[in-house]
Design a protein around this motif. Structure first.
Motif, PDB file in Angstrom:
ATOM      1  N   ALA A  35       0.846  -1.198   0.000  1.00  0.00           N
ATOM      2  CA  ALA A  35       0.000   0.000   0.000  1.00  0.00           C
ATOM      3  C   ALA A  35       0.875   1.239   0.000  1.00  0.00           C
ATOM      4  O   ALA A  35       2.036   1.192   0.417  1.00  0.00           O
ATOM      5  CB  ALA A  35      -0.912   0.008   1.219  1.00  0.00           C
ATOM      6  N   ALA A  36       0.306   2.359  -0.451  1.00  0.00           N
ATOM      7  CA  ALA A  36       1.023   3.625  -0.436  1.00  0.00           C
ATOM      8  C   ALA A  36       0.032   4.756  -0.211  1.00  0.00           C
ATOM      9  O   ALA A  36      -1.168   4.624  -0.496  1.00  0.00           O
ATOM     10  CB  ALA A  36       1.792   3.839  -1.733  1.00  0.00           C
ATOM     11  N   ILE A  37       0.561   5.879   0.283  1.00  0.00           N
ATOM     12  CA  ILE A  37      -0.278   7.039   0.570  1.00  0.00           C
ATOM     13  C   ILE A  37       0.467   8.298   0.161  1.00  0.00           C
ATOM     14  O   ILE A  37       1.682   8.408   0.349  1.00  0.00           O
ATOM     15  CB  ILE A  37      -0.657   7.057   2.069  1.00  0.00           C
ATOM     16  CG1 ILE A  37      -1.692   8.133   2.357  1.00  0.00           C
ATOM     17  CG2 ILE A  37       0.575   7.201   2.955  1.00  0.00           C
ATOM     18  CD1 ILE A  37      -2.345   7.987   3.738  1.00  0.00           C
ATOM     19  N   SER A  38      -0.247   9.241  -0.421  1.00  0.00           N
ATOM     20  CA  SER A  38       0.364  10.480  -0.868  1.00  0.00           C
ATOM     21  C   SER A  38       0.729  11.363   0.318  1.00  0.00           C
ATOM     22  O   SER A  38       0.305  11.122   1.456  1.00  0.00           O
ATOM     23  CB  SER A  38      -0.584  11.223  -1.802  1.00  0.00           C
ATOM     24  OG  SER A  38      -1.758  11.610  -1.101  1.00  0.00           O
ATOM     25  N   TRP A  39       1.457  12.421   0.040  1.00  0.00           N
ATOM     26  CA  TRP A  39       1.954  13.281   1.109  1.00  0.00           C
ATOM     27  C   TRP A  39       0.829  13.846   1.980  1.00  0.00           C
ATOM     28  O   TRP A  39       0.979  13.962   3.189  1.00  0.00           O
ATOM     29  CB  TRP A  39       2.760  14.434   0.508  1.00  0.00           C
ATOM     30  CG  TRP A  39       1.908  15.447  -0.193  1.00  0.00           C
ATOM     31  CD1 TRP A  39       1.414  15.388  -1.460  1.00  0.00           C
ATOM     32  CD2 TRP A  39       1.407  16.672   0.363  1.00  0.00           C
ATOM     33  NE1 TRP A  39       0.651  16.472  -1.738  1.00  0.00           N
ATOM     34  CE2 TRP A  39       0.628  17.305  -0.644  1.00  0.00           C
ATOM     35  CE3 TRP A  39       1.544  17.300   1.595  1.00  0.00           C
ATOM     36  CZ2 TRP A  39      -0.006  18.522  -0.435  1.00  0.00           C
ATOM     37  CZ3 TRP A  39       0.916  18.519   1.795  1.00  0.00           C
ATOM     38  CH2 TRP A  39       0.155  19.106   0.773  1.00  0.00           C
TER      39      TRP A  39
END
Length: 128
Positions: A49-53
């Motif tokens: 998973a990843a998340i923006s700033w």
């Protein structure tokens, strides 16, 4: 010196939950995409998973969609991974990582080469 330190790993039975945390020190990552990857024994490291700033955008691997949620607290310089309905195939070492971008395309965000900073990992073991 920059450090990413994961915590929250452990052993659970299938169907259980764990919450992983990643604490950053040495600099702020409030302007960076943050991601979680995992590596099972004998397997290549894979994107989770990843998340923006800002936290506005997220991206998940198909295998974890609906079961895992990524979140971040920029004030605390932390990123979390809430994992529910865990399966034995989720067993792996989980790594936190930071990319030098505010956000990445769906093609690049899953590529571990795009991430510059890495933690040491935390073990998650799910038994059947």
């Amino acid at each position: 010196q920059v450090h990413l330190v994961e915590s929250g790993g452990g052993s659970v039975q299938a169907g259980g939950s764990l919450r992983l945390s990643c604490a950053a020190s040495g600099r702020s990552f409030s302007s960076n995409t943050m991601g979680w990857f995992r590596q099972a024994p004998g397997m290549e490291r894979e994107f989770v998973a990843a998340i923006s700033w800002s936290g506005r955008f997220t991206h998940y691997a198909d295998s974890v969609k609906g079961r895992i949620t990524i979140s971040r607290d920029n004030a605390k310089n932390t990123v979390n991974l809430q994992m529910n309905s865990l399966k034995p195939e989720d067993t792996a070492v989980y790594y936190c990582a930071a990319a030098d971008s505010t956000w990445l395309s769906s093609t690049l965000v899953v590529d571990d080469d795009e991430y510059t900073y890495w933690g040491q990992g935390t073990q998650v073991t799910v038994s059947s």
